[in-house]
Motif scaffolding. Structure first.
Motif, PDB file in Angstrom:
ATOM      1  N   TYR A  42      40.421  63.129  45.371  1.00 27.68           N
ATOM      2  CA  TYR A  42      40.969  61.886  44.825  1.00 27.68           C
ATOM      3  C   TYR A  42      41.562  62.150  43.443  1.00 27.68           C
ATOM      4  O   TYR A  42      41.184  63.116  42.769  1.00 27.68           O
ATOM      5  CB  TYR A  42      39.875  60.816  44.710  1.00 27.68           C
TER       6      TYR A  42
ATOM      7  N   PRO B 257      44.370  56.014  38.457  1.00 30.84           N
ATOM      8  CA  PRO B 257      45.336  55.384  39.364  1.00 30.84           C
ATOM      9  C   PRO B 257      46.750  55.882  39.090  1.00 30.84           C
ATOM     10  O   PRO B 257      47.109  56.168  37.953  1.00 30.84           O
ATOM     11  CB  PRO B 257      45.201  53.891  39.053  1.00 30.84           C
TER      12      PRO B 257
ATOM     13  N   PRO C 160      47.804  48.257  51.220  1.00 31.64           N
ATOM     14  CA  PRO C 160      46.867  49.389  51.261  1.00 31.64           C
ATOM     15  C   PRO C 160      46.415  49.678  52.688  1.00 31.64           C
ATOM     16  O   PRO C 160      46.328  48.772  53.524  1.00 31.64           O
ATOM     17  CB  PRO C 160      45.692  48.918  50.394  1.00 31.64           C
TER      18      PRO C 160
ATOM     19  N   TYR D 187      44.811  58.227  44.975  1.00 36.31           N
ATOM     20  CA  TYR D 187      44.157  57.085  44.319  1.00 36.31           C
ATOM     21  C   TYR D 187      42.712  57.480  44.035  1.00 36.31           C
ATOM     22  O   TYR D 187      42.163  58.393  44.676  1.00 36.31           O
ATOM     23  CB  TYR D 187      44.231  55.830  45.194  1.00 36.31           C
TER      24      TYR D 187
ATOM     25  N   SER E 263      37.021  55.211  43.722  1.00 32.28           N
ATOM     26  CA  SER E 263      36.559  53.828  43.621  1.00 32.28           C
ATOM     27  C   SER E 263      37.467  52.878  44.405  1.00 32.28           C
ATOM     28  O   SER E 263      37.012  51.857  44.934  1.00 32.28           O
ATOM     29  CB  SER E 263      36.500  53.391  42.151  1.00 32.28           C
ATOM     30  N   GLU E 264      38.770  53.216  44.500  1.00 30.45           N
ATOM     31  CA  GLU E 264      39.705  52.381  45.260  1.00 30.45           C
ATOM     32  C   GLU E 264      39.454  52.484  46.765  1.00 30.45           C
ATOM     33  O   GLU E 264      39.678  51.531  47.502  1.00 30.45           O
ATOM     34  CB  GLU E 264      41.151  52.782  44.951  1.00 30.45           C
TER      35      GLU E 264
ATOM     36  N   LYS F  95      37.055  49.981  48.076  1.00 33.67           N
ATOM     37  CA  LYS F  95      37.531  48.601  48.113  1.00 33.67           C
ATOM     38  C   LYS F  95      38.384  48.303  49.350  1.00 33.67           C
ATOM     39  O   LYS F  95      38.699  47.145  49.609  1.00 33.67           O
ATOM     40  CB  LYS F  95      38.361  48.297  46.854  1.00 33.67           C
TER      41      LYS F  95
END
Length: 563
Positions: A267, A271, A397, A422, A425-426, A429
């Motif tokens: 990752y 962002p 997304p 990304y 943590s994204e 979600k």
């Protein structure tokens, strides 16, 4: 020598004549042996007998086959070899995309050692490569729905396989509802031809009272073909088996292990504001720092793909000569079929292949040689506002299921790496699964087809997941205004039936019907054809500059040429 024919000359020398047929035999047998060994090495081969037994024991079977298991190519062959095509019946395998139907059919035909279009064939929009001898047929889900308009029983099929069911396209969802009812009707008829609600007509056709089945309505003649129970197989690499099992009354679900190698997932620390720029940077980082292996990059559409491809080639020119060993290929839905096939060809020796693809490469097709995946975490999806009556394509997304499916592409042939653009943590979600297309699209065409199939009660139709009432009401109103439905919301005759036969948006169907009346059909055909595709131009990178110069010479705005 077996591959040559020789003749003795007077001077004692031997001249050799090339025998093309015999010379190909060693290569042919070597190829056949390689294919046979590959089939035996697939994980699904170890459970072939058990799978066939389970299909024989269950009318509905859900198969969760992991990536690389071989389910799409092998299961239809296992069923054919086990006698499911007796009496001239066919095994139908649906695919959500045309390129998947074509490539898989070609592969299966090669494995069977037959010419494509004979024992194994495919049917997609505008192209039917089948014959009366076809027994394994790969077909897009939308086209199978069109077949149901002419053959409500789907009499020619003994088994229908719904592949890539996890994509939950609108055609797949409608098809599941239709197949559920067709299967019940065929099974009930086999069990008791004289059951309540059925009677024999003088011509031998089977009629059913309209209130016995709101979907099928009055069953039509099966054109003299014997009815047999319909087997239904639902399979995918990533599928919530519980949803489908519950929908089919507790249907049996089995899992087939795949040949998935470990994939390292990386990752970004922060962002990314521009995922296209980040994707390009990542491609060149992999090229300069990682071991040999092809790169698969997921993008949202043709415009992004062409933009990134152009930027990659510009950046390559700035690198030293020995670092320019990178070849780009693209794949997206509107790309011509012959161009789509280029992604399956290996890169030249010493080169790294970079595949720029839409989500068509998530599961529908398997591209060999991929070791690295670049995932920006976005996808282009259809969205419909029933209040405004407007449909659009928006970038959203991905779901967790899509992200996992994408990363799995790097682990088909060996350990790989996936670079998600990304932060981790994204990922947490993201939605667990993709929202079904039937909940985010205009339903006018779907409802028109259901009406043509005899499903008058749209609100009561057994969808696996019901669309919103607002969307259904808006679509019914649109069809009523177009004259496709009567005031009682029945399919009108002849306008509604004519519209249902045309594989177009209802607005375009009505436009063609009216154009015929007003003697301007040729002009309207051109307009509808242009409006029915994303773009009438295919601009390969090699000729893009030349075409741009020609447009400038014409001094015609680009928008004017587009339509």
């Amino acid at each position: 020598m077996p591959s040559m024919a020789e003749s003795q000359q007077p001077n004692g020398n031997i001249s050799f004549k090339h025998n093309r047929n015999n010379n190909n035999k060693p290569n042919f047998f070597a190829r056949r042996q390689k294919i046979l060994e590959h089939r035996k090495s697939l994980p699904i081969a170890s459970v072939e007998r058990r799978l066939v037994e389970v299909v024989q024991e269950n009318d509905v079977l859900i198969i969760v086959g992991e990536t690389g298991s071989g389910k799409t190519t092998q299961i239809p062959q296992y069923l054919f070899d086990s006698g499911f095509c007796h009496d001239g019946k066919t095994i139908g395998v649906t695919q959500p995309r045309r390129v998947a139907a074509v490539t898989v059919a070609k592969r299966v035909a090669e494995e069977c050692g037959v010419e494509l279009g004979q024992k194994v064939g495919y049917s997609i929009r505008f192209e039917d490569v089948t014959s009366s001898s076809t027994r394994i047929k790969y077909i897009t889900d939308g086209l199978l729905l069109r077949e149901a308009l002419l053959d409500p029983y789907l009499c020619r099929y003994s088994v229908i396989v719904i592949d890539e069911a996890h994509e939950r396209t609108v055609h797949t969802d409608v098809l599941l509802g239709l197949l559920k009812r067709v299967q019940n009707v065929r099974s009930n008829y086999i069990k008791d031809q004289t059951s309540v609600g059925h009677k024999r007509a003088s011509n031998g056709a089977i009629l059913e009272k309209e209130n016995a089945d709101p979907c099928i309505g009055v069953l039509k003649q099966c054109q003299g073909r014997n009815l047999s129970p319909l087997k239904l197989i639902i399979m995918s690499a990533s599928l919530d088996a519980h949803v489908f099992s519950k929908y089919f009354g507790g249907a049996k679900a089995v899992r087939v292990l795949g040949r998935q190698f470990p994939v390292g997932v990386f990752y970004t620390v922060n962002p990314q504001t521009d995922y296209l720029d980040s994707a390009i940077v990542t491609i060149f980082q992999i090229h300069s720092e990682e071991a040999p292996g092809d790169i698969l990059v997921f993008l949202t559409g043709q415009e992004e793909i062409e933009s990134v491809e152009k930027q990659i080639h510009e950046n390559l020119q700035r690198l030293p000569e020995d670092k320019r060993n990178m070849k780009t290929v693209t794949i997206f839905s509107s790309l011509p079929s012959e161009q789509q096939m280029r992604v399956f060809a290996p890169a030249p020796a010493g080169f790294r292949k970079v595949i720029l693809a839409t989500n068509i490469a998530e599961a529908s097709v398997t591209i060999p040689g991929i070791k690295y995946v670049v995932d920006p975490g976005v996808v282009k999806a259809r969205s419909y506002d029933p209040v405004k009556g407007m449909e659009s394509l928006i970038i959203v997304p991905t779901s967790k299921a899509q992200a996992i499916q994408r990363s799995g592409r790097a682990g088909r042939e060996g350990p790989g790496k996936c670079f998600r653009l990304y932060p981790e943590s994204e990922f947490e979600k993201l939605e667990d699964s993709t929202k079904p297309e039937i909940k985010r699209c205009n339903l006018s065409n779907v409802i028109l087809q259901l009406k043509a199939l005899g499903a008058d009660d749209i609100f009561g139709f057994d969808f696996i997941e019901k669309p919103s009432s607002a969307a259904i009401k808006k679509s019914l109103e649109e069809l009523l205004l177009l004259g496709a439905l009567t005031d009682e919301f029945k399919l009108s005759d002849p306008v509604g039936r004519r519209m249902a036969r045309l594989p177009l948006d209802p607005v375009y169907s009505k436009a063609l019907i009216l154009a015929s009346q007003f003697k301007c059909l040729d002009e309207m055909l051109i307009a509808v054809a242009m409006l029915s595709v994303e773009s009438i131009f295919y601009e390969p990178r090699e000729s893009w500059m030349r075409q741009e110069l020609q447009r400038n010479a014409l001094q015609v705005p680009r928008e004017t040429i587009s339509l």
